[in-house]
Design a protein around this motif. Structure first.
Motif, PDB file in Angstrom:
ATOM      1  N   GLU A 126      23.029  38.206  12.008  1.00 46.05           N
ATOM      2  CA  GLU A 126      22.513  37.942  13.466  1.00 46.05           C
ATOM      3  C   GLU A 126      21.930  38.871  13.971  1.00 46.05           C
ATOM      4  OE1 GLU A 126      22.066  36.145  17.105  1.00 46.05           O
ATOM      5  OE2 GLU A 126      22.950  34.911  15.345  1.00 46.05           O
ATOM      6  N   ARG A 186      18.355  39.266  12.302  1.00 44.47           N
ATOM      7  CA  ARG A 186      17.531  37.968  12.569  1.00 44.47           C
ATOM      8  C   ARG A 186      16.962  38.249  13.863  1.00 44.47           C
ATOM      9  NH1 ARG A 186      21.014  34.366  11.374  1.00 44.47           N
ATOM     10  NH2 ARG A 186      21.918  34.224  13.363  1.00 44.47           N
ATOM     11  N   GLN A 231      10.998  31.263   6.367  1.00 47.98           N
ATOM     12  CA  GLN A 231      11.924  30.622   7.547  1.00 47.98           C
ATOM     13  C   GLN A 231      13.341  30.818   7.079  1.00 47.98           C
ATOM     14  OE1 GLN A 231      10.111  31.284  10.388  1.00 47.98           O
ATOM     15  NE2 GLN A 231      10.845  29.574  11.153  1.00 47.98           N
ATOM     16  N   ASN A 232      13.572  30.432   5.867  1.00 44.09           N
ATOM     17  CA  ASN A 232      14.846  30.254   5.262  1.00 44.09           C
ATOM     18  C   ASN A 232      15.590  31.470   4.953  1.00 44.09           C
ATOM     19  OD1 ASN A 232      17.253  29.780   3.615  1.00 44.09           O
ATOM     20  ND2 ASN A 232      16.224  28.398   2.301  1.00 44.09           N
ATOM     21  N   SER A 250      13.197  38.363  14.601  1.00 38.31           N
ATOM     22  CA  SER A 250      12.383  37.266  15.136  1.00 38.31           C
ATOM     23  C   SER A 250      11.830  37.621  16.506  1.00 38.31           C
ATOM     24  CB  SER A 250      13.251  36.061  15.655  1.00 38.31           C
ATOM     25  OG  SER A 250      14.192  35.630  14.474  1.00 38.31           O
ATOM     26  N   SER A 287      16.466  32.861   8.465  1.00 37.74           N
ATOM     27  CA  SER A 287      17.635  32.380   8.904  1.00 37.74           C
ATOM     28  C   SER A 287      18.876  32.848   8.169  1.00 37.74           C
ATOM     29  CB  SER A 287      17.715  30.823   8.704  1.00 37.74           C
ATOM     30  OG  SER A 287      17.602  30.361   7.437  1.00 37.74           O
ATOM     31  N   ARG A 288      19.026  33.480   7.065  1.00 36.07           N
ATOM     32  CA  ARG A 288      19.975  33.858   6.188  1.00 36.07           C
ATOM     33  C   ARG A 288      20.444  35.438   6.772  1.00 36.07           C
ATOM     34  NH1 ARG A 288      18.271  32.644   0.150  1.00 36.07           N
ATOM     35  NH2 ARG A 288      20.473  33.861   0.030  1.00 36.07           N
TER      36      ARG A 288
END
Length: 75
Positions: free
Chosen positions: A24, A27, A16-17, A31, A20-21
């Motif tokens: 955009e 991600r 998850q980390n 996701s 998140s890094r």
């Protein structure tokens, strides 16, 4: 004592980390495709990109995640 649930939870948190890094767009693609199980064509339409661009962003995101996760696994 060996507790696989804790290791799995730690791995999930690291994943998850890592997600998140990501930048955009990467991600959003990762996701959408993996966590929300959307089709690439739908993601492309939502982001106003070609399907090919979605797959390129997916590949870059996965490569970045693998790099981040490999550093964690090496510890």
């Amino acid at each position: 004592m060996y507790r696989p649930g804790l290791e799995l939870a730690e791995l999930y948190d690291r994943l998850q980390n890592a997600v998140s890094r990501l930048p955009e767009k990467e991600r959003r693609v990762i996701s959408s495709l993996y966590m929300e199980e959307e089709k690439a064509a739908d993601v492309a339409a939502d982001m106003k990109l070609s399907v090919g661009s979605i797959y390129r962003l997916q590949k870059k995101g996965i490569r970045r995640i693998r790099g981040m996760m490999s550093r964690f696994m090496a510890k």
